[in-house]
Motif scaffolding. Structure first.
Motif, PDB file in Angstrom:
ATOM      1  N   GLU A 148     -63.189  13.584  -1.179  1.00  0.00           N
ATOM      2  CA  GLU A 148     -62.182  14.506  -1.723  1.00  0.00           C
ATOM      3  C   GLU A 148     -60.909  14.478  -0.875  1.00  0.00           C
ATOM      4  OE1 GLU A 148     -65.327  15.893  -0.669  1.00  0.00           O
ATOM      5  OE2 GLU A 148     -66.187  15.351  -2.612  1.00  0.00           O
ATOM      6  N   GLU A 149     -61.084  14.423   0.452  1.00  0.00           N
ATOM      7  CA  GLU A 149     -59.921  14.364   1.336  1.00  0.00           C
ATOM      8  C   GLU A 149     -59.160  13.063   1.147  1.00  0.00           C
ATOM      9  OE1 GLU A 149     -62.142  14.862   4.966  1.00  0.00           O
ATOM     10  OE2 GLU A 149     -61.167  16.784   5.342  1.00  0.00           O
TER      11      GLU A 149
ATOM     12  N   ARG B 235     -59.084  11.228  -1.555  1.00  0.00           N
ATOM     13  CA  ARG B 235     -58.452  11.282  -2.870  1.00  0.00           C
ATOM     14  C   ARG B 235     -57.180  12.142  -2.817  1.00  0.00           C
ATOM     15  NH1 ARG B 235     -62.649  11.004  -5.576  1.00  0.00           N
ATOM     16  NH2 ARG B 235     -63.348  13.154  -5.366  1.00  0.00           N
TER      17      ARG B 235
END
Length: 179
Positions: free
Chosen positions: A104-105, A107
C-alpha cells in the motif's frame, strides 16, 4: 615530492567502483528527474563518471566522492538538456524499487511520483530545474544561480512560481483522483 603527495590523494579505481555500487542508482534517478528521459539520464550518468574520472585530480578529500560525482551527474543532465533539441516530456515510469515497505505504501508513493511528474511537466523549464535542484537535490540558491548562469533573484522568483503552481496542480490532480 609534491607531485607524489598529490597523486596519493587521487581517488582510486576501487573507490570509484565502490561509489558507483553505492550511489549509481541515485545518480540515475536524479538525472531522470531532471531530463525526464531514460536515455538522456543514462547518458548523463555515463558522461559524469567519465568526467569525474578524468578530473579526479580536482577532487578534494574533504568532500565525499559520491557527493562530488552526484553534483557532476546533475550538471551533466542539465548540460544534455541545454544541447538537446526541444522535445515532449516522457512520463517517468521508471522508479527504483524499494522492497522494504508494504504494498500500500509503495502504491501510494507510485501515485504521488506519477502526480509529481505530471505536475513538474507543467512547469516552465527554469521553474522545473530550480525546483528539482533546490528541493530534490538540496542545492543552495547560489549554486543553482551559478549552474543556470543567472542571478539569485531570478532563482527565487522561479522557485516561488514553481511552488505556487505545484500546489495548485497537485491539489487539482488529487481532487480528480477522488472521483
Amino acid at each position: 615530492m609534491m607531485l607524489l603527495a598529490e597523486h596519493a590523494e587521487l581517488p582510486t579505481q576501487a573507490e570509484f567502483h565502490q561509489a558507483i555500487a553505492n550511489r549509481g542508482d541515485h545518480w540515475y534517478a536524479a538525472c531522470l528527474r531532471i531530463t525526464r528521459n531514460a536515455d538522456l539520464a543514462a547518458d548523463a550518468v555515463q558522461d559524469a563518471l567519465l568526467s569525474a574520472w578524468q578530473k579526479r585530480h580536482q577532487f578534494e578529500r574533504s568532500a565525499k566522492l559520491e557527493t562530488w560525482i552526484h553534483r557532476i551527474a546533475v550538471n551533466a543532465a542539465l548540460q544534455l538538456l541545454r544541447r538537446a533539441p526541444a522535445r515532449g516530456h516522457e512520463q517517468l515510469d521508471e522508479e527504483l524499487p524499494d522492497d522494504s515497505r508494504q504494498p500500500e505504501e509503495r502504491r501510494a508513493d507510485q501515485e504521488l511520483n506519477k502526480d509529481l511528474a505530471a505536475a513538474l511537466g507543467r512547469l516552465t523549464e527554469i521553474e522545473r530545474h530550480c525546483f528539482i535542484l533546490k528541493h530534490l537535490e538540496q542545492w543552495r540558491l547560489s549554486e543553482i544561480a551559478l549552474e543556470l548562469d543567472t542571478n539569485i533573484g531570478t532563482i527565487k522568483q522561479a522557485l516561488f512560481r514553481a511552488v505556487r503552481k505545484l500546489r495548485v496542480i497537485m491539489a487539482d490532480l488529487r481532487s480528480n483522483d477522488d472521483y
